[in-house]
Design a protein around this motif. Structure first.
Motif, short mmCIF file in Angstrom:
data_model
loop_
_atom_site.label_atom_id
_atom_site.label_comp_id
_atom_site.label_asym_id
_atom_site.label_seq_id
_atom_site.Cartn_x
_atom_site.Cartn_y
_atom_site.Cartn_z
N LEU A 261 26.88 94.39 23.50
CA LEU A 261 26.24 94.49 22.19
C LEU A 261 25.10 95.50 22.20
O LEU A 261 24.85 96.15 21.18
CB LEU A 261 25.73 93.11 21.78
CG LEU A 261 25.41 92.89 20.31
CD1 LEU A 261 26.65 93.07 19.45
CD2 LEU A 261 24.83 91.50 20.10
N TYR A 262 24.40 95.65 23.34
CA TYR A 262 23.27 96.58 23.45
C TYR A 262 23.36 97.31 24.79
O TYR A 262 23.76 96.71 25.79
CB TYR A 262 21.94 95.82 23.39
CG TYR A 262 21.68 95.20 22.03
CD1 TYR A 262 21.18 95.97 20.98
CD2 TYR A 262 21.95 93.87 21.81
CE1 TYR A 262 20.96 95.41 19.73
CE2 TYR A 262 21.73 93.29 20.56
CZ TYR A 262 21.23 94.08 19.53
OH TYR A 262 21.02 93.51 18.30
N ASP A 263 22.96 98.58 24.79
CA ASP A 263 22.90 99.31 26.06
C ASP A 263 21.67 98.84 26.84
O ASP A 263 20.85 98.06 26.34
CB ASP A 263 22.91 100.83 25.83
CG ASP A 263 21.67 101.35 25.11
OD1 ASP A 263 20.59 100.70 25.14
OD2 ASP A 263 21.77 102.43 24.49
N ALA A 264 21.52 99.32 28.06
CA ALA A 264 20.47 98.83 28.95
C ALA A 264 19.07 99.06 28.38
O ALA A 264 18.21 98.18 28.47
CB ALA A 264 20.60 99.50 30.32
N THR A 265 18.84 100.19 27.76
CA THR A 265 17.52 100.50 27.21
C THR A 265 17.18 99.57 26.05
O THR A 265 16.08 98.99 25.99
CB THR A 265 17.44 101.97 26.76
OG1 THR A 265 17.73 102.81 27.89
CG2 THR A 265 16.08 102.31 26.20
#
Length: 194
Positions: free
Chosen positions: A15-19
């Motif tokens: 759902l979200y990238d690492a950052t």
């Protein structure tokens, strides 16, 4: 969301990238009013091996281990997360239970989210932020199936589709080698009492 090959009632999606996941983790850890980790069951006081906080729409009350969770109104961050989780999962939610696993010693034992407050066939969406932990599942007695586990990295959304809670138990056991904290948001739909 595509079902996992290893379990047809579970679906996992990034759902979200690492950052973005790290930014959400930092924001939520700072803005959530975490409880003291204590609860009462069967007349005895226990220390919960993680911190929790409950957020919900007005009137969406929830009992856990015979304790009424004190509800907080949605923060702007959590309201935005709910909208995104609903859009991806196709399920509407009126509450979220936030769990903070402070390190690998914090855990949750075998259980099913099958309380009456969640209705007869709940769907639960679980967003993981922070340290990767392993999510385990096993069939309840009399249910055919194999126990298994998978890692839940930061930014992933796990959807547990009905009738997963009625047929399976799940856990996030202690992993002492894990040093970092994990924040888990389990979005739920609480039904009005009959």
């Amino acid at each position: 969301m595509t079902p996992l090959a290893r379990h047809p009632l579970l679906a996992l999606t990034p759902l979200y990238d690492a950052t973005a996941a790290q930014a959400l983790f930092d924001t939520l850890c700072a803005e959530i009013p975490w409880n003291d980790g204590d609860y009462t069951a069967a007349g005895r006081r226990f220390r919960l091996p993680r911190l929790q906080c409950w957020f919900s729409d007005p009137g969406a009350t929830y009992r856990y281990a015979d304790n009424l969770m004190n509800s907080h109104p949605w923060t702007p961050t959590l309201a935005a997360l709910r909208a995104r989780v609903e859009a991806v999962s196709g399920v509407r939610f009126n509450a979220v239970l936030a769990n903070l696993y402070r390190d690998g010693e914090d855990a949750v034992g075998w259980h099913a989210d099958d309380e009456d407050d969640l209705g007869p066939a709940p769907h639960i969406a679980s967003l993981s932020l922070g340290a990767t932990r392993r999510f385990h599942w096993r069939p309840k007695p009399g249910v055919v199936g194999e126990a298994d586990a998978l890692p839940l990295p930061a930014g992933t959304l796990l959807l547990m589709r009905a009738p997963f809670q009625q047929q399976w138990e799940h856990a996030v056991p202690a992993e002492p080698a894990v040093r970092g904290a994990r924040l888990n948001l389990t979005f739920r739909n609480v039904v009005a009492p009959a």
